[in-house]
Design a protein around this motif. Sequence first.
Motif, PDB file in Angstrom:
ATOM      1  N   LEU A  72       0.787  -1.269  -0.078  1.00 63.42           N
ATOM      2  CA  LEU A  72       0.142   0.017  -0.126  1.00 63.42           C
ATOM      3  C   LEU A  72       0.753   1.160   0.019  1.00 63.42           C
ATOM      4  O   LEU A  72       1.770   1.726   0.896  1.00 63.42           O
ATOM      5  N   GLY A  73       0.824   2.035  -1.122  1.00 59.85           N
ATOM      6  CA  GLY A  73       1.214   3.419  -1.005  1.00 59.85           C
ATOM      7  C   GLY A  73       2.801   3.108  -1.198  1.00 59.85           C
ATOM      8  O   GLY A  73       3.485   4.291  -1.511  1.00 59.85           O
ATOM      9  N   MET A  74       3.588   2.012  -1.449  1.00 63.18           N
ATOM     10  CA  MET A  74       4.866   2.159  -1.394  1.00 63.18           C
ATOM     11  C   MET A  74       5.224   1.894  -3.051  1.00 63.18           C
ATOM     12  O   MET A  74       4.372   1.257  -3.933  1.00 63.18           O
ATOM     13  N   GLN A  75       6.527   2.356  -3.289  1.00 64.39           N
ATOM     14  CA  GLN A  75       6.943   2.296  -4.690  1.00 64.39           C
ATOM     15  C   GLN A  75       7.759   1.185  -4.920  1.00 64.39           C
ATOM     16  O   GLN A  75       8.095   0.451  -4.015  1.00 64.39           O
ATOM     17  N   LEU A  76       8.285   1.036  -6.131  1.00 63.05           N
ATOM     18  CA  LEU A  76       9.088  -0.193  -6.510  1.00 63.05           C
ATOM     19  C   LEU A  76      10.468  -0.178  -5.468  1.00 63.05           C
ATOM     20  O   LEU A  76      11.008  -1.145  -5.360  1.00 63.05           O
ATOM     21  N   ILE A  77      10.887   1.056  -5.273  1.00 56.92           N
ATOM     22  CA  ILE A  77      11.862   1.171  -4.382  1.00 56.92           C
ATOM     23  C   ILE A  77      11.697   0.783  -3.129  1.00 56.92           C
ATOM     24  O   ILE A  77      12.620   0.819  -2.353  1.00 56.92           O
ATOM     25  N   GLY A  78      10.749   0.504  -2.658  1.00 58.97           N
ATOM     26  CA  GLY A  78      10.356  -0.206  -1.379  1.00 58.97           C
ATOM     27  C   GLY A  78      10.787  -1.430  -1.113  1.00 58.97           C
ATOM     28  O   GLY A  78      11.184  -1.833   0.110  1.00 58.97           O
ATOM     29  N   TRP A  79      11.389  -2.055  -2.036  1.00 59.15           N
ATOM     30  CA  TRP A  79      11.972  -3.213  -2.100  1.00 59.15           C
ATOM     31  C   TRP A  79      13.446  -3.016  -1.792  1.00 59.15           C
ATOM     32  O   TRP A  79      13.861  -2.479  -2.859  1.00 59.15           O
ATOM     33  N   PRO A  80      14.046  -3.336  -0.596  1.00 58.44           N
ATOM     34  CA  PRO A  80      15.400  -2.832  -0.255  1.00 58.44           C
ATOM     35  C   PRO A  80      16.371  -3.506  -1.245  1.00 58.44           C
ATOM     36  O   PRO A  80      16.161  -4.781  -1.610  1.00 58.44           O
ATOM     37  N   ASP A  81      17.326  -2.884  -1.800  1.00 55.43           N
ATOM     38  CA  ASP A  81      18.442  -3.765  -2.335  1.00 55.43           C
ATOM     39  C   ASP A  81      18.908  -4.825  -1.840  1.00 55.43           C
ATOM     40  O   ASP A  81      19.346  -6.021  -2.621  1.00 55.43           O
ATOM     41  N   ASP A  82      18.962  -5.034  -0.437  1.00 57.59           N
ATOM     42  CA  ASP A  82      19.271  -6.207   0.314  1.00 57.59           C
ATOM     43  C   ASP A  82      18.497  -7.212   0.266  1.00 57.59           C
ATOM     44  O   ASP A  82      18.434  -8.368   0.721  1.00 57.59           O
ATOM     45  N   PHE A  83      17.213  -7.052  -0.216  1.00 59.53           N
ATOM     46  CA  PHE A  83      16.122  -7.869  -0.620  1.00 59.53           C
ATOM     47  C   PHE A  83      16.242  -8.471  -2.000  1.00 59.53           C
ATOM     48  O   PHE A  83      16.304  -9.821  -2.305  1.00 59.53           O
ATOM     49  N   TRP A  84      16.322  -7.575  -3.093  1.00 60.02           N
ATOM     50  CA  TRP A  84      16.086  -8.215  -4.473  1.00 60.02           C
ATOM     51  C   TRP A  84      17.538  -8.384  -5.104  1.00 60.02           C
ATOM     52  O   TRP A  84      17.642  -9.626  -5.892  1.00 60.02           O
ATOM     53  N   GLN A  85      18.554  -7.854  -4.804  1.00 56.96           N
ATOM     54  CA  GLN A  85      19.743  -8.084  -5.254  1.00 56.96           C
ATOM     55  C   GLN A  85      20.290  -9.528  -4.956  1.00 56.96           C
ATOM     56  O   GLN A  85      20.927 -10.219  -5.778  1.00 56.96           O
ATOM     57  N   PRO A  86      20.232 -10.071  -3.575  1.00 64.02           N
ATOM     58  CA  PRO A  86      20.456 -11.337  -3.509  1.00 64.02           C
ATOM     59  C   PRO A  86      19.717 -12.619  -4.327  1.00 64.02           C
ATOM     60  O   PRO A  86      20.197 -13.407  -4.590  1.00 64.02           O
ATOM     61  N   LEU A  87      18.494 -11.968  -4.856  1.00 64.94           N
ATOM     62  CA  LEU A  87      17.839 -12.829  -5.701  1.00 64.94           C
ATOM     63  C   LEU A  87      18.360 -12.986  -7.171  1.00 64.94           C
ATOM     64  O   LEU A  87      18.448 -13.875  -7.595  1.00 64.94           O
TER      65      LEU A  87
END
Length: 302
Positions: free
Chosen positions: A33-48
Amino acid sequence: MKVRANGIDIEVEDSGADGSQADRPVVLLIMGLGMQLIGWPDDFWQPLVAAGFRVVRHDNRDIGLSEGFDHAPRRNLMWQAFRARVGLAVSTPYTLQDMANDSLGVLDALGIRQAHVIGASMGGMIAQRVAASAPERVLSLTSIMSSSGARGLPGPHPQVAARLMRPLPARTEQALVDYSLGFIRLIESPAYPCEEPMLRQRLTQALRRAYRPSGLMRQMLAIGADADRPQVLAAIRCPTLVLHGEADRLVPIAAGRDTARRISGARFVSIAGMGHDLPPPVNTLLLGHIIPFLRESQERTS
């Protein structure tokens, strides 16, 4: 970059945009809710990405750099919330299914046939709808700190609920950052509090990228209008992982347990000390479950 998805413009970040990850399995991340794509922290998506996945993130409609709906008729949020509470229909310019169709449209625009779908909070609700409505497109579903939307589930802690209803402060950067920081402190993971400078930096970055309070309100209406999702969850057949914090004061853990109960074969994992946010230690804990789950699900389809 912008793509045309489900008839509207959606802002997308794709780790494989240069074509170098074309042969990798795709993970689609849907924020809350109300969050942008940058709401996914780098240390969440980069390890993927490091684990061998192509990661696609997007701004949901009406938020961030995606197309807005300021032209839609205005609704009284308090009145619509009351209608939802007593089981009456909620009037909203769009639905969570529309937002699920946006996510599927993003995959279409990028030429992606199938993806592992991960959603957080409202994004988990959207991801559930994606998995239920387009089973042939979803390799696996991961629902994080989300809910089935079933009536009778406990709501936010009273202090959190009261804060949600408070009017926004004067529209200055400092006041808005202070307001958001205060709310985060109410819902953050008590075992893993973020340092204030990091939080302020992230909040300022998000505010300068886009400020869409009316979009947030319309997204809240979409959640309130999503009355039949508890029954829809029975249609989900893909491998499903439900993750929830034991200390979540915004969406209590009972909502996550109910989500898993309604999806056949779903795996439920509770995270001690986790609230309703994604600080670095929590991301490490979550990914410790998510990455093996994605690999296991991928092997099933190979």
